[in-house]
Design an enzyme around this catalytic site. Structure first.
Site, PDB file in Angstrom:
ATOM      1  N   THR A  35      23.959 -98.954 -82.280  1.00  0.00           N
ATOM      2  CA  THR A  35      23.592 -99.715 -81.081  1.00  0.00           C
ATOM      3  C   THR A  35      22.656 -98.929 -80.156  1.00  0.00           C
ATOM      4  O   THR A  35      22.696 -97.693 -80.136  1.00  0.00           O
ATOM      5  CB  THR A  35      24.888-100.071 -80.302  1.00  0.00           C
ATOM      6  N   ASP A  36      21.887 -99.661 -79.362  1.00  0.00           N
ATOM      7  CA  ASP A  36      21.027 -98.994 -78.373  1.00  0.00           C
ATOM      8  C   ASP A  36      21.853 -98.357 -77.250  1.00  0.00           C
ATOM      9  O   ASP A  36      21.339 -97.537 -76.488  1.00  0.00           O
ATOM     10  CB  ASP A  36      19.996 -99.978 -77.782  1.00  0.00           C
ATOM     11  N   GLU A  37      23.142 -98.737 -77.158  1.00  0.00           N
ATOM     12  CA  GLU A  37      23.956 -98.190 -76.061  1.00  0.00           C
ATOM     13  C   GLU A  37      24.167 -96.682 -76.187  1.00  0.00           C
ATOM     14  O   GLU A  37      24.557 -96.036 -75.213  1.00  0.00           O
ATOM     15  CB  GLU A  37      25.310 -98.899 -75.996  1.00  0.00           C
ATOM     16  N   TYR A  82      33.082 -97.008 -75.453  1.00  0.00           N
ATOM     17  CA  TYR A  82      32.526 -97.658 -76.659  1.00  0.00           C
ATOM     18  C   TYR A  82      31.254 -96.937 -77.108  1.00  0.00           C
ATOM     19  O   TYR A  82      31.112 -96.555 -78.279  1.00  0.00           O
ATOM     20  CB  TYR A  82      32.222 -99.141 -76.372  1.00  0.00           C
ATOM     21  N   LYS A 106      30.408 -94.829 -80.587  1.00  0.00           N
ATOM     22  CA  LYS A 106      29.319 -95.167 -81.519  1.00  0.00           C
ATOM     23  C   LYS A 106      28.375 -93.965 -81.666  1.00  0.00           C
ATOM     24  O   LYS A 106      27.919 -93.665 -82.774  1.00  0.00           O
ATOM     25  CB  LYS A 106      28.533 -96.388 -81.025  1.00  0.00           C
TER      26      LYS A 106
HETATM   27  P1  NAD Z   1      32.783-107.845 -83.756  1.00  0.00           P
HETATM   28  O1  NAD Z   1      33.735-107.257 -82.782  1.00  0.00           O
HETATM   29  O2  NAD Z   1      32.431-109.285 -83.672  1.00  0.00           O
HETATM   30  O3  NAD Z   1      33.349-107.605 -85.241  1.00  0.00           O
HETATM   31  C1  NAD Z   1      33.912-106.402 -85.659  1.00  0.00           C
HETATM   32  C2  NAD Z   1      34.603-106.648 -86.996  1.00  0.00           C
HETATM   33  O4  NAD Z   1      35.136-105.385 -87.450  1.00  0.00           O
HETATM   34  C3  NAD Z   1      35.782-107.616 -86.898  1.00  0.00           C
HETATM   35  O5  NAD Z   1      35.736-108.527 -87.970  1.00  0.00           O
HETATM   36  C4  NAD Z   1      37.008-106.712 -87.002  1.00  0.00           C
HETATM   37  O6  NAD Z   1      38.135-107.351 -87.563  1.00  0.00           O
HETATM   38  C5  NAD Z   1      36.474-105.591 -87.886  1.00  0.00           C
HETATM   39  N1  NAD Z   1      37.209-104.342 -87.714  1.00  0.00           N
HETATM   40  C6  NAD Z   1      37.525-103.720 -86.545  1.00  0.00           C
HETATM   41  N2  NAD Z   1      38.229-102.599 -86.790  1.00  0.00           N
HETATM   42  C7  NAD Z   1      38.330-102.484 -88.133  1.00  0.00           C
HETATM   43  C8  NAD Z   1      38.925-101.535 -88.994  1.00  0.00           C
HETATM   44  N3  NAD Z   1      39.571-100.456 -88.513  1.00  0.00           N
HETATM   45  N4  NAD Z   1      38.838-101.723 -90.340  1.00  0.00           N
HETATM   46  C9  NAD Z   1      38.202-102.822 -90.839  1.00  0.00           C
HETATM   47  N5  NAD Z   1      37.637-103.759 -90.061  1.00  0.00           N
HETATM   48  C10 NAD Z   1      37.686-103.598 -88.719  1.00  0.00           C
HETATM   49  O7  NAD Z   1      31.499-106.928 -83.690  1.00  0.00           O
HETATM   50  P2  NAD Z   1      29.950-107.312 -83.833  1.00  0.00           P
HETATM   51  O8  NAD Z   1      29.441-107.709 -82.515  1.00  0.00           O
HETATM   52  O9  NAD Z   1      29.770-108.183 -84.999  1.00  0.00           O
HETATM   53  O10 NAD Z   1      29.341-105.859 -84.145  1.00  0.00           O
HETATM   54  C11 NAD Z   1      29.278-105.369 -85.474  1.00  0.00           C
HETATM   55  C12 NAD Z   1      28.663-103.986 -85.465  1.00  0.00           C
HETATM   56  O11 NAD Z   1      27.352-104.041 -84.894  1.00  0.00           O
HETATM   57  C13 NAD Z   1      29.444-102.961 -84.643  1.00  0.00           C
HETATM   58  O12 NAD Z   1      29.412-101.737 -85.326  1.00  0.00           O
HETATM   59  C14 NAD Z   1      28.665-102.872 -83.343  1.00  0.00           C
HETATM   60  O13 NAD Z   1      28.812-101.599 -82.759  1.00  0.00           O
HETATM   61  C15 NAD Z   1      27.246-103.098 -83.830  1.00  0.00           C
HETATM   62  N6  NAD Z   1      26.322-103.683 -82.840  1.00  0.00           N
HETATM   63  C16 NAD Z   1      26.685-104.812 -82.153  1.00  0.00           C
HETATM   64  C17 NAD Z   1      25.782-105.383 -81.269  1.00  0.00           C
HETATM   65  C18 NAD Z   1      26.123-106.640 -80.493  1.00  0.00           C
HETATM   66  O14 NAD Z   1      25.358-107.015 -79.611  1.00  0.00           O
HETATM   67  N7  NAD Z   1      27.214-107.332 -80.799  1.00  0.00           N
HETATM   68  C19 NAD Z   1      24.534-104.777 -81.064  1.00  0.00           C
HETATM   69  C20 NAD Z   1      24.210-103.616 -81.770  1.00  0.00           C
HETATM   70  C21 NAD Z   1      25.120-103.081 -82.672  1.00  0.00           C
HETATM   71  O1  DAU Z   2      23.258-103.299 -76.542  1.00  0.00           O
HETATM   72  C1  DAU Z   2      24.026-103.500 -77.676  1.00  0.00           C
HETATM   73  C2  DAU Z   2      25.457-103.767 -77.270  1.00  0.00           C
HETATM   74  O2  DAU Z   2      25.471-105.060 -76.660  1.00  0.00           O
HETATM   75  C3  DAU Z   2      26.444-103.703 -78.423  1.00  0.00           C
HETATM   76  O3  DAU Z   2      26.494-102.403 -78.931  1.00  0.00           O
HETATM   77  C4  DAU Z   2      27.853-104.116 -77.966  1.00  0.00           C
HETATM   78  O4  DAU Z   2      28.721-104.193 -79.087  1.00  0.00           O
HETATM   79  C5  DAU Z   2      27.773-105.472 -77.315  1.00  0.00           C
HETATM   80  O5  DAU Z   2      29.035-105.825 -76.784  1.00  0.00           O
HETATM   81  C6  DAU Z   2      26.713-105.491 -76.195  1.00  0.00           C
HETATM   82  O6  DAU Z   2      27.151-104.677 -75.069  1.00  0.00           O
HETATM   83  P1  DAU Z   2      26.953-105.138 -73.541  1.00  0.00           P
HETATM   84  O7  DAU Z   2      27.970-104.469 -72.736  1.00  0.00           O
HETATM   85  O8  DAU Z   2      25.539-105.032 -73.125  1.00  0.00           O
HETATM   86  O9  DAU Z   2      27.264-106.717 -73.726  1.00  0.00           O
HETATM   87  P2  DAU Z   2      28.174-107.727 -72.894  1.00  0.00           P
HETATM   88  O10 DAU Z   2      27.949-109.071 -73.493  1.00  0.00           O
HETATM   89  O11 DAU Z   2      29.565-107.259 -72.751  1.00  0.00           O
HETATM   90  O12 DAU Z   2      27.496-107.686 -71.460  1.00  0.00           O
HETATM   91  C7  DAU Z   2      26.119-107.990 -71.285  1.00  0.00           C
HETATM   92  C8  DAU Z   2      25.786-107.821 -69.803  1.00  0.00           C
HETATM   93  O13 DAU Z   2      26.478-108.826 -69.057  1.00  0.00           O
HETATM   94  C9  DAU Z   2      26.247-106.504 -69.220  1.00  0.00           C
HETATM   95  O14 DAU Z   2      25.312-106.057 -68.247  1.00  0.00           O
HETATM   96  C10 DAU Z   2      27.577-106.835 -68.544  1.00  0.00           C
HETATM   97  C11 DAU Z   2      27.363-108.264 -68.087  1.00  0.00           C
HETATM   98  N1  DAU Z   2      28.572-109.109 -68.039  1.00  0.00           N
HETATM   99  C12 DAU Z   2      29.315-109.220 -69.165  1.00  0.00           C
HETATM  100  C13 DAU Z   2      30.454-109.994 -69.199  1.00  0.00           C
HETATM  101  C14 DAU Z   2      31.299-110.094 -70.436  1.00  0.00           C
HETATM  102  C15 DAU Z   2      28.901-109.818 -66.896  1.00  0.00           C
HETATM  103  O15 DAU Z   2      28.197-109.752 -65.875  1.00  0.00           O
HETATM  104  N2  DAU Z   2      30.023-110.593 -66.922  1.00  0.00           N
HETATM  105  C16 DAU Z   2      30.828-110.702 -68.009  1.00  0.00           C
HETATM  106  O16 DAU Z   2      31.861-111.416 -67.945  1.00  0.00           O
END
Ligand code: NAD
Ligand code: DAU
Length: 335
Positions: A125-127, A150, A154
Site C-alpha cells: 500500500t501507499d500508506e 496498519y 504493512k
Molecule cells: P480485505 O480486508 O477486504 O480482505 C482481506 C482478506 O484477507 C479477507 O478475505 C480476510 O478473511 C483475509 N485474511 C485476513 N487475515 C488472514 C489470515 N491470517 N489468513 C488468511 N486470510 C486472512 O482487504 P482488501 O481491501 O481486499 O486488501 C487486500 C490487500 O491489499 C491487503 O494486503 C491490503 O493491505 C492491500 N491494499 C488494500 C488497499 C485498499 O484500498 N483496500 C490499497 C492498497 C493495498
Molecule cells: O491508501 C491505501 C489504503 O487505503 C489501504 O492500504 C487500506 O487498506 C485502505 O483501508 C485505505 O486506507 P484509508 O485509511 O485511506 O481508507 P479509509 O476508507 O478508511 O479512509 C479514507 C479517508 O476517509 C481517510 O482520510 C479517513 C476518512 N474517513 C474514513 C471513514 C471510514 C472518514 O472521514 N470517515 C469514515 O467513516
C-alpha cells in the site's frame, strides 16, 4: 497452465483479482483465506463448481496447513493479499495486524521458498510512505514513514519481503497501491460506508474537517496493474500503482450523495488519530516498464460502484452482521 495461489481471495481486492485471472482459461486458482469478518465466500460463488478453482479456509500463519496445500499441488505464482486492512481497527487494537501482516507474510515467504515458486507478488500500500504535502508524489524511492499501526505492519511486511529478495534471491515483486473502491468492498471503508449509510438514511461521519486527500483507484485498474507486474515487471522490484484521482474526502462524499440524489446529513466527528493528510502516487515506473495506466476515471468508477451497491442490498445486509454492528458502535458511537 499457470497455477496461482491467492491469499485473502475472499476479501475485496482478492475476490476481484480472482474473477479477473479466472477469465484466462489457462489458469488455475487456489484461494487460501481465514474468513475473518472481511472474508466472504459469497463473493466467489460463481466458481463453486469450477474445477480450475479451489478454496481452503486456512490462516496464513498456520505454516503446517499451508505446507500441506503446497505439497498437494504445483504452485507457480503466489499473489499475497491476505491482511488485516483497516486503519481504524488497527487504532482500536494492533495485535492481529502484526500476526497476519508480519508473521503471516514471513511464514508464506518461507513456504514459498521451500516449494520454489516462480513469483511471489506482495500486495502492499501507499500508506507505507506516510503523508505527503502538495505538490509532491510518492515514488518507489520515497522514505518509508508509516503512521498507523496498519501502515507500520504493512511496511514491516514489505521489509521482510525485501530482506528475502536480498538474502535469498527470492523471486518477489512488491506493489504499492493507493485507495481502492468498487464492488464487494466491506462497508467499513469510506466509500461503501457512505453509500450504505445513505441507503439506510443515516448521517455521514467525516473525520476532522474532511480536507484529507486520497488518490482513488477503481479495483479493476488495480487488478490489471498487478497482472501487468506479474507479466512484465522485474523480479526484486517495487511498483507504485495509483488512480490519478486525488480528491478531498468532503468533496468525494458530496459526489456520492449527488449520485444518489440526496442532500447528505454530514456529521463532522473526532479526527482519526495520526490521520495522514494526503496520499499521492507517482506511477511512472509501472507505466514505463509494464505499460500500465489507470483506465477508469472517478466519475465512471463511482457510478459503477454506487449502482452495484444499490443492486446488491442483499450482499450489504448480510455483511452488516452483528460483528459490523459491534464495530460500528465502538468506532462511531463512543462517547
Ligand atoms: P480485505 O480486508 O477486504 O480482505 C482481506 C482478506 O484477507 C479477507 O478475505 C480476510 O478473511 C483475509 N485474511 C485476513 N487475515 C488472514 C489470515 N491470517 N489468513 C488468511 N486470510 C486472512 O482487504 P482488501 O481491501 O481486499 O486488501 C487486500 C490487500 O491489499 C491487503 O494486503 C491490503 O493491505 C492491500 N491494499 C488494500 C488497499 C485498499 O484500498 N483496500 C490499497 C492498497 C493495498
Ligand atoms: O491508501 C491505501 C489504503 O487505503 C489501504 O492500504 C487500506 O487498506 C485502505 O483501508 C485505505 O486506507 P484509508 O485509511 O485511506 O481508507 P479509509 O476508507 O478508511 O479512509 C479514507 C479517508 O476517509 C481517510 O482520510 C479517513 C476518512 N474517513 C474514513 C471513514 C471510514 C472518514 O472521514 N470517515 C469514515 O467513516
Amino acid at each position: 497452465m499457470t497455477n496461482y495461489l491467492v491469499t485473502g481471495g475472499c476479501g475485496f481486492i482478492g475476490s476481484n483479482f480472482i474473477k479477473f485471472i479466472m477469465g484466462f482459461s489457462d489458469t488455475t486458482v487456489c484461494n487460501i483465506d481465514k474468513l475473518t469478518y472481511a472474508g466472504n465466500p459469497l463473493n466467489l460463488l460463481e466458481f463453486e463448481n469450477d474445477e480450475r478453482y479451489s478454496f481452503y479456509r486456512v490462516d496464513i500463519c498456520d505454516k503446517k496447513k499451508v505446507e500441506t496445500i503446497f505439497k498437494s499441488r504445483k504452485i507457480d505464482i503466489v499473489v499475497h493479499f491476505a491482511a488485516e486492512s483497516h486503519v481504524d481497527r488497527s487504532i482500536l487494537s494492533g495485535i492481529e495486524f502484526v500476526k497476519t501482516n508480519v508473521e503471516g507474510t514471513q511464514s508464506l515467504i518461507d513456504v514459498s521458498r521451500d516449494y520454489s515458486v516462480q513469483q511471489f507478488i506482495h500486495v502492499s500500500t501507499d500508506e507505507v510512505y506516510g503523508s505527503i504535502k502538495e505538490p509532491g508524489k510518492f515514488t518507489e524511492k520515497s522514505e518509508l514513514h508509516p503512521n498507523s499501526p496498519y501502515a507500520a505492519s504493512k511496511a514491516s511486511s514489505d521489509l521482510m519481503v525485501l530482506a528475502a529478495i536480498r538474502t535469498h534471491d527470492f523471486p518477489a515483486k512488491i506493489t504499492r497501491c493507493s485507495n481502492n473502491y468498487g464492488p464487494f468492498q466491506y462497508p467499513e471503508k469510506l466509500i461503501p460506508l457512505m453509500v450504505s449509510n445513505i441507503l439506510e438514511g443515516k448521517s455521514l461521519p467525516i473525520y476532522g474537517t474532511g480536507a484529507n486527500i486520497r488518490d482513488w483507484i477503481y479495483v479493476d485498474d488495480h487488478c490489471e496493474g498487478i497482472y501487468s507486474v506479474i507479466t512484465k515487471g522485474r523480479a526484486g522490484e517495487v511498483y507504485n500503482i495509483g488512480g490519478r484521482s486525488e480528491i478531498k474526502n468532503i468533496d468525494l462524499v458530496h459526489k456520492i450523495a449527488d449520485e444518489l440524489g440526496v442532500v447528505p446529513t454530514i456529521d463532522f466527528v473526532k479526527d482519526r488519530l495520526a490521520h495522514d493528510e494526503r496520499y499521492a502516487i507517482d506511477f511512472s515506473k509501472i507505466s514505463k516498464e509494464c505499460d500500465w495506466h489507470p483506465n477508469i476515471g472517478l466519475e465512471r468508477g463511482l457510478k459503477n460502484t454506487i449502482s452495484w451497491y444499490e443492486n446488491n442490498t442483499g450482499w450489504l445486509d448480510k455483511v452488516k452482521s452483528n460483528e459490523y454492528i459491534t464495530y460500528y458502535k465502538a468506532q462511531y458511537e463512543k462517547s
